[in-house]
Every structure is written in structure tokens, then in C-alpha cells.
Motif scaffolding. Structure first.
Motif, PDB file in Angstrom:
ATOM      1  N   SER A 124     -39.633 -20.200  32.843  1.00 24.70           N
ATOM      2  CA  SER A 124     -38.763 -21.350  32.549  1.00 24.70           C
ATOM      3  C   SER A 124     -39.535 -22.326  31.658  1.00 24.70           C
ATOM      4  O   SER A 124     -40.777 -22.324  31.643  1.00 24.70           O
ATOM      5  N   GLY A 125     -38.760 -23.120  30.936  1.00 23.60           N
ATOM      6  CA  GLY A 125     -39.401 -24.104  30.073  1.00 23.60           C
ATOM      7  C   GLY A 125     -38.447 -25.215  29.681  1.00 23.60           C
ATOM      8  O   GLY A 125     -37.235 -25.005  29.604  1.00 23.60           O
ATOM      9  N   THR A 126     -39.015 -26.384  29.452  1.00 19.43           N
ATOM     10  CA  THR A 126     -38.205 -27.561  29.052  1.00 19.43           C
ATOM     11  C   THR A 126     -38.828 -28.208  27.829  1.00 19.43           C
ATOM     12  O   THR A 126     -40.045 -28.080  27.572  1.00 19.43           O
ATOM     13  N   SER A 127     -37.996 -28.961  27.130  1.00 24.02           N
ATOM     14  CA  SER A 127     -38.492 -29.735  25.992  1.00 24.02           C
ATOM     15  C   SER A 127     -37.437 -30.740  25.584  1.00 24.02           C
ATOM     16  O   SER A 127     -36.263 -30.621  25.956  1.00 24.02           O
ATOM     17  N   GLU A 128     -37.906 -31.736  24.809  1.00 25.01           N
ATOM     18  CA  GLU A 128     -37.027 -32.764  24.267  1.00 25.01           C
ATOM     19  C   GLU A 128     -37.342 -32.917  22.808  1.00 25.01           C
ATOM     20  O   GLU A 128     -38.489 -33.132  22.432  1.00 25.01           O
ATOM     21  N   ARG A 129     -36.299 -32.851  21.987  1.00 26.17           N
ATOM     22  CA  ARG A 129     -36.506 -32.995  20.549  1.00 26.17           C
ATOM     23  C   ARG A 129     -35.149 -33.146  19.891  1.00 26.17           C
ATOM     24  O   ARG A 129     -34.110 -33.011  20.533  1.00 26.17           O
ATOM     25  N   ILE A 130     -35.203 -33.440  18.583  1.00 23.16           N
ATOM     26  CA  ILE A 130     -33.965 -33.520  17.801  1.00 23.16           C
ATOM     27  C   ILE A 130     -33.556 -32.113  17.402  1.00 23.16           C
ATOM     28  O   ILE A 130     -34.347 -31.352  16.838  1.00 23.16           O
ATOM     29  N   SER A 131     -32.334 -31.799  17.706  1.00 22.10           N
ATOM     30  CA  SER A 131     -31.844 -30.446  17.400  1.00 22.10           C
ATOM     31  C   SER A 131     -31.680 -30.300  15.889  1.00 22.10           C
ATOM     32  O   SER A 131     -30.982 -31.105  15.267  1.00 22.10           O
ATOM     33  N   PRO A 132     -32.320 -29.232  15.287  1.00 22.36           N
ATOM     34  CA  PRO A 132     -32.134 -29.026  13.842  1.00 22.36           C
ATOM     35  C   PRO A 132     -30.695 -28.593  13.524  1.00 22.36           C
ATOM     36  O   PRO A 132     -30.231 -28.764  12.414  1.00 22.36           O
ATOM     37  N   THR A 133     -30.032 -28.053  14.540  1.00 21.13           N
ATOM     38  CA  THR A 133     -28.656 -27.575  14.306  1.00 21.13           C
ATOM     39  C   THR A 133     -27.676 -28.733  14.332  1.00 21.13           C
ATOM     40  O   THR A 133     -26.834 -28.894  13.465  1.00 21.13           O
ATOM     41  N   LEU A 134     -27.824 -29.621  15.413  1.00 24.63           N
ATOM     42  CA  LEU A 134     -26.875 -30.711  15.604  1.00 24.63           C
ATOM     43  C   LEU A 134     -27.396 -32.051  15.096  1.00 24.63           C
ATOM     44  O   LEU A 134     -26.646 -33.016  15.033  1.00 24.63           O
ATOM     45  N   SER A 135     -28.683 -32.081  14.795  1.00 28.93           N
ATOM     46  CA  SER A 135     -29.330 -33.315  14.305  1.00 28.93           C
ATOM     47  C   SER A 135     -29.174 -34.458  15.303  1.00 28.93           C
ATOM     48  O   SER A 135     -28.958 -35.610  14.942  1.00 28.93           O
ATOM     49  N   GLU A 136     -29.278 -34.151  16.613  1.00 25.78           N
ATOM     50  CA  GLU A 136     -29.220 -35.148  17.671  1.00 25.78           C
ATOM     51  C   GLU A 136     -30.378 -34.898  18.638  1.00 25.78           C
ATOM     52  O   GLU A 136     -30.817 -33.747  18.795  1.00 25.78           O
ATOM     53  N   PRO A 137     -30.849 -35.920  19.299  1.00 20.66           N
ATOM     54  CA  PRO A 137     -31.887 -35.706  20.319  1.00 20.66           C
ATOM     55  C   PRO A 137     -31.286 -34.929  21.492  1.00 20.66           C
ATOM     56  O   PRO A 137     -30.226 -35.301  22.011  1.00 20.66           O
ATOM     57  N   MET A 138     -31.979 -33.885  21.893  1.00 24.55           N
ATOM     58  CA  MET A 138     -31.470 -32.995  22.945  1.00 24.55           C
ATOM     59  C   MET A 138     -32.565 -32.769  23.984  1.00 24.55           C
ATOM     60  O   MET A 138     -33.752 -32.838  23.684  1.00 24.55           O
ATOM     61  N   LYS A 139     -32.074 -32.432  25.189  1.00 25.22           N
ATOM     62  CA  LYS A 139     -32.991 -32.029  26.235  1.00 25.22           C
ATOM     63  C   LYS A 139     -32.654 -30.571  26.567  1.00 25.22           C
ATOM     64  O   LYS A 139     -31.498 -30.248  26.840  1.00 25.22           O
ATOM     65  N   TYR A 140     -33.684 -29.729  26.536  1.00 26.26           N
ATOM     66  CA  TYR A 140     -33.483 -28.285  26.688  1.00 26.26           C
ATOM     67  C   TYR A 140     -34.125 -27.806  27.980  1.00 26.26           C
ATOM     68  O   TYR A 140     -35.203 -28.278  28.365  1.00 26.26           O
ATOM     69  N   TYR A 141     -33.431 -26.804  28.555  1.00 29.57           N
ATOM     70  CA  TYR A 141     -34.006 -26.082  29.692  1.00 29.57           C
ATOM     71  C   TYR A 141     -33.717 -24.578  29.482  1.00 29.57           C
ATOM     72  O   TYR A 141     -32.560 -24.180  29.359  1.00 29.57           O
ATOM     73  N   ALA A 142     -34.791 -23.823  29.424  1.00 24.85           N
ATOM     74  CA  ALA A 142     -34.659 -22.362  29.172  1.00 24.85           C
ATOM     75  C   ALA A 142     -35.122 -21.596  30.400  1.00 24.85           C
ATOM     76  O   ALA A 142     -36.136 -21.946  31.022  1.00 24.85           O
ATOM     77  N   LEU A 143     -34.352 -20.498  30.735  1.00 25.74           N
ATOM     78  CA  LEU A 143     -34.663 -19.690  31.922  1.00 25.74           C
ATOM     79  C   LEU A 143     -34.676 -18.214  31.514  1.00 25.74           C
ATOM     80  O   LEU A 143     -33.745 -17.734  30.866  1.00 25.74           O
ATOM     81  N   LEU A 144     -35.738 -17.514  31.849  1.00 29.08           N
ATOM     82  CA  LEU A 144     -35.903 -16.094  31.484  1.00 29.08           C
ATOM     83  C   LEU A 144     -34.946 -15.236  32.327  1.00 29.08           C
ATOM     84  O   LEU A 144     -34.891 -15.393  33.536  1.00 29.08           O
TER      85      LEU A 144
END
Length: 592
Positions: A124-144
Motif C-alpha cells: 500500500s502507498g499514499t501521497s499528496e500532489r497536484i494531479s497532472p491529469t486533473l491539475s488539482e491537488p489530490m490525495k492518493y491511496y494505492a493498494l496492491l
């Protein structure tokens, strides 16, 4: 209340603490709330990813499909999140924010995304950044995603930070609103509490200022039974006691001031710097200065006397009382007795100067000495003559009848003179002491003066002196003692006869005067008296020409007796004279 600095100090301190506490509280709570919201969002993303993972069986093996894209879009709409499926090579096979599968195929490879890398590595992993696709700040959570223990891809769930910020802002607004209401309420309560605390102090301060301004009738009442109530009771007791003490001090001060102002002696109080603290009117009169103007000023700005200044300086240095006599420089005939005493205290707070006029005392002392000398001389002269004649007779002169008779006549003459002197002294002493009782009656002047002239007629005729009566108003009467008035007229007429040359004239006249008085005058045409001698003419034993007076047989007490008798009858006597022309004695007596 609004002008009370203590009120504003306390209120601002409490208000500042309240505001600071509110700000700290809001910051802590909002920070904690922000953390909780972020944690909740993270948990939501995790739950969404787990749900997605559990429903994605076989989707990574199928790869791109329209059905999968529709399903992901539907789940994204339902969960309010963005769902992205990424295979092991980083290729996006479905994305809930894309409207068509063709757009999904055109998306960038996500293998290098931070959250994807962490999920592939740790599950699992998390991050916060501006989405290059939507050009908005996003919070991500990824699960294998694993199938039968074999990793097949990554399920990523994300949400825009604007939603999180919106949620956090709404919570912060609520917290700030609550804090503002609470702070305002607390400030109102603080204002009320501080005002309630300050109000008794303000009342107490105003009462204290009133007492300081001289209004001692101050009463305080506080309903509280705490320290303020006890303080009010103590203040009331103090005010009452102080008012009573001040009244006593004022009464004592008034009495002391009255005593000092009524004293004949001058009193001056100075401080240690010789500045005048108090001076009564007698001191100002004796030293010729204004006590009111001198108060607070150096003493020797008003009183310039070196002897007094030296005495004051010595007393302040030695702290020993001094007594001295000071002769005023401006009026050398005035002598002051000065007593200088330091005030009690260490260091010495000042001194008191008491002044008394000794001029009259010294004059009386001089008169006493002169009187004793004159009496001694007057007694010695006839006694010496009597002794000389007696010794001459004893040594043989008594055998000569003619000489012995002459000497005996001289002895008789001197004895008569001595007897007359003693009688005059006794009469003068009796009149001056006030022990002699007078029978004050109404006396008709005409017959009384005529009887007095009869007694002096023989002596006057021997010198061919004319005695004249001038009466302006018949039947005029005076109030006097008959014997005393006879002595007054007898002395004045006798003196006029003695000092009037032969064939002279003596006039006795009387007339009424204003103020219910009668003016009685004895005027002669004698030798007269120089003006410089007139002031002392009524003194005892004073003679203008001593040799001539003794030759004429006078004792020097006649006019002094006349003056005291006239004063005893509530009258006055005066004299005018011109050398070579004569003398006029004027006696004023109450009208009968």
C-alpha cells in the motif's frame, strides 16, 4: 468606572488572557480536527480501495474493457472518489474520472507514481500532489491486488484536496464561531466581575480623596461580607476617629492661635532653615514686619537685626536655649528681651523666639533708681542741715541765746520741710496704689475756688500778686473729691505764686466743654517753662531749676500728686508755657 486605570488594567489583562486562550484553543482544536479529517479521509480511501480490490477479481487479466470502465465510473460516482486501476506495468486500464475507454487508453503510464511504487513495494502507498491529469491537488491511496498470492495490479483511490479543505474550513468556521461567542460571553462576564471588584475600590478612593480635601464625614457601605465589607467597616471607623481627632486638633489650634494672637509678647516659630512658620501680630508690631507676608520666607528677609540672627544661628547649632536683650537699630530707644528655644526632635526641626518689650520696664527701672536717688537726696538735705545745726549747738552755740534761737528756727524749718516731704510721699503712694478712698461729689466751683484763694491770699499779697477769677457760666459744677480738688488747686496756685515775680497776675478761669466736661485753668505771668521740659513736668522730683526750687521750699512732688488726683477723678491735665510770658495749667474734670 471608565476613567479607572485599575479597571482597564484588570479588564485588559483578563480580556487578553481570554483571547489568547481562545486562540490557542481554536488552534489546538482545529489542528486536531484537521488531523482527524485527514485520517478519516485516509481511512475512507483505504476502505474504498479494499472494497474495489475485493470486487476486481479477474479484471487485470481481462485488460481494457468497456464494462470495466463503466463499472469503475459508477463506483467512483457512488463513493465520491476517483478510482484508478493500474496493471503491473503501470498501464491504466480503468479510471472513474474518464468519460470513455479511449481517454483511458491515452492516459500516461503510472508506474512511476509515488503511491504506485510504494504499493508495489509494500502492499500500500499514499501521497499528496497536484494531479497532472486533473491539475488539482489530490490525495492518493494505492493498494496492491493479489490473486492466489500473485500480484496482478494496483487499485488506487484518490480524492481532491479541495473537498477536504472545504470540510476542514467548515469545521474551523464552526470552531471559530463558538470560540468568538464564548470569548464575547467571557469578556462580558469579565467586565461585570472586574467592574464589581473595582466599584468598591473606586468608592473607597473617592472617599479617601474627600478626606484628603478636608471632608471627614465619609460613610461606606458594601453589602459583601468579605474583605471589602471588613475594609468598609474599618474605613468608616477610621473616618470617624480622624474626624474627631481633626476637630480636636482644630479646636486646640484655634485656642492656641487665639492665645498666641492675644499675647502681648511676640512669638515667632521657624524651621531648621530659619524660614518663618508662624508669627503673631505682637511679633510683627515689635519688629516692624507683616506676619502674613513673612510666613514661609527667611526670617531675616523681614527682620534685619544682627544680634537676633546671631542668636538664632547659635541656638540651631548648640541646641541650647538663649536669653538676651536686643536694641533695635531702627529705633534705638526700644529694647526687646529675646528668648530663643529649640523645638524638640532629632534633628532639630526649628525653634521658637519669644519677644517682650522691655523698654517700659527699663524706663521704670530708671525712674525707680532716679526716684530712690531723689528721695535719698531730698531726705539727706534737711537731715544734714538738722545734724549740722544740732552739732553746732552742742559744741557751745546754745550758750548764745540769739544764735541758738536762729539755729533752732532753722532746725524747725528743715524738720517741717522733711515732714512735708514725707506727707507728700505718703499721699502720692496712697493715690498710686488705689487704696485711697475718694468721696466724689458735685462741687460748685465759684465758692470752692474763692475758699482756695483765701488760703493763698497772704502769700500772694506778700509778693503783690493779683489773684483774679474769670467765670463764664455761673453755677458750674464738677464731680470730684472735695479734699482732693482743694489739693489740686492749692498746688497749682501755690506753684504759680512761687514762680511769678512781684506785681504779677494769676488768673483762675473755668468754662464748660463738649463731652460733659469742665475746663479749669490756672494761668500766671511768671517766668515760664522751656518746651523741652514740659513732657517731664509731672514726674516725681523733676525740677526745671533745682536750686531755685529748693530755695523756694518745694519737694518736687506737687505736680505729680496733682496729675494722679486728676486721673483718679477721671479727668486730664495739660500745660502750655512760654518763657518770660507765663504758664497755663489746664485741668479737665467731669461736669457735676
Amino acid at each position: 468606572m471608565w476613567s479607572s486605570r485599575l479597571f482597564w488594567k484588570l479588564f485588559l489583562v483578563y480580556a487578553g488572557l481570554n483571547i489568547a486562550s481562545a486562540i490557542v484553543f481554536v488552534l489546538i482544536v482545529s489542528g486536531r480536527q484537521r488531523t482527524q479529517v485527514v485520517d478519516q479521509v485516509q481511512q475512507r480511501l483505504h476502505d474504498s480501495a479494499v472494497i474495489m480490490r475485493s470486487s476486481m477479481e479477474g479484471v487485470f487479466e481481462q485488460g481494457f474493457s468497456e464494462a470495466l470502465q463503466v463499472k469503475v465510473e459508477k463506483l467512483g460516482t457512488e463513493t465520491g472518489t476517483r478510482i484508478t486501476l493500474i496493471d503491473m506495468d503501470g498501464v491504466v486500464i480503468a479510471d472513474s474520472d474518464q468519460n470513455s475507454l479511449q481517454l483511458v487508453r491515452e492516459m500516461e503510464n503510472h508506474k512511476n507514481r509515488v503511491e504506485v511504487i510504494k504499493a508495489l513495494a509494500t502492499g500500500s502507498g499514499t501521497s499528496e500532489r497536484i494531479s497532472p491529469t486533473l491539475s488539482e491537488p489530490m490525495k492518493y491511496y494505492a493498494l496492491l491486488y493479489r490473486h492466489d498470492g500473485k500480484p496482478e495490479g494496483v487499485v488506487r483511490v484518490s480524492i481532491t484536496m479541495s473537498k477536504i479543505q472545504l470540510e476542514i474550513s467548515s469545521i474551523e468556521k464552526l470552531i471559530w464561531s463558538i470560540a468568538l461567542v464564548v470569548s464575547f460571553t467571557v469578556m462580558l462576564i469579565t467586565y461585570w466581575v472586574v467592574a464589581r471588584m473595582i466599584r468598591p475600590l473606586t468608592i473607597l478612593t473617592n472617599a479617601a480623596e474627600s478626606i484628603a480635601n478636608g471632608d471627614y464625614d465619609q460613610k461606606l457601605y458594601f453589602p459583601q461580607h468579605d474583605e471589602l465589607g471588613i475594609l468598609a467597616q474599618s474605613f468608616n471607623h477610621m473616618s470617624k476617629e480622624m474626624a474627631e481627632r481633626v476637630r480636636q486638633l482644630q479646636a486646640s489650634g484655634d485656642r492656641l492661635s487665639t492665645v498666641l494672637e492675644g499675647m502681648v509678647e511676640g512669638v515667632i516659630a521657624t524651621n531648621e532653615r530659619q524660614h518663618v512658620l508662624f508669627a503673631n501680630e505682637s511679633a510683627g508690631r515689635l519688629l516692624f514686619f507683616s506676619p502674613k507676608e513673612a510666613q514661609g520666607k527667611p526670617l531675616f528677609e523681614s527682620v534685619r537685626n544682627h544680634q537676633l540672627q546671631k542668636a538664632v544661628t547659635e541656638v540651631l547649632m548648640t541646641l541650647e536655649p538663649q536669653r538676651m536683650e536686643v536694641e533695635l537699630e531702627s529705633t534705638s530707644d526700644r529694647i526687646l528681651g529675646v528668648t530663643t528655644t529649640p523645638l524638640p526632635g532629632t534633628p532639630c526641626p526649628g525653634l521658637v523666639i519669644v519677644l517682650f518689650d522691655m523698654t517700659e520696664l527699663r524706663r521704670l527701672e530708671s525712674l525707680r533708681q532716679e526716684f530712690v536717688a531723689n528721695v535719698s537726696h531730698e531726705l539727706k538735705t534737711p537731715l544734714s542741715s538738722i545734724k549740722a545745726y544740732t552739732e553746732t549747738l552742742i559744741r557751745g552755740a546754745m550758750d548764745d541765746p540769739e544764735i541758738s534761737k536762729t539755729f533752732l528756727l532753722r532746725i524747725e524749718e528743715q524738720a517741717d520741710r522733711l515732714h512735708q516731704l514725707i506727707l507728700d510721699l505718703i499721699s502720692l503712694a496712697s493715690i498710686e496704689s488705689g487704696n485711697q478712698v475718694f468721696d466724689i461729689i458735685s462741687i460748685d466751683l465759684r465758692p470752692f475756688v474763692e475758699s482756695c484763694l483765701v488760703d493763698q491770699q497772704t502769700v500772694a499779697e506778700s509778693k503783690q500778686i493779683e489773684l483774679v477769677i474769670e467765670e463764664q457760666e455761673p453755677g458750674l459744677r464738677v464731680k470730684a473729691d472735695e479734699e482732693g480738688l482743694h489739693q489740686i488747686l492749692g498746688n497749682l496756685i501755690n506753684n504759680a505764686i512761687k514762680y511769678t515775680p512781684e506785681q504779677g497776675r494769676i488768673t483762675i478761669r473755668w468754662q464748660p466743654e463738649q463731652g460733659n466736661m469742665v475746663l479749669l485753668q490756672v494761668q500766671d505771668t511768671g517766668i515760664g517753662i522751656e518746651e523741652k521740659h514740659l513732657a517731664r513736668l509731672f514726674e516725681r522730683f523733676f525740677r526745671v531749676d533745682k536750686a531755685r526750687s529748693r530755695e523756694l521750699g518745694g519737694t518736687g512732688l506737687g505736680l505729680s500728686i496733682v496729675k494722679h488726683l486728676v486721673q483718679s477723678f477721671n479727668g486730664t491735665i495739660g500745660v502750655t508755657s512760654k518763657v518770660g510770658e507765663g504758664t497755663t495749667f489746664s485741668v479737665r474734670l467731669p461736669r457735676g
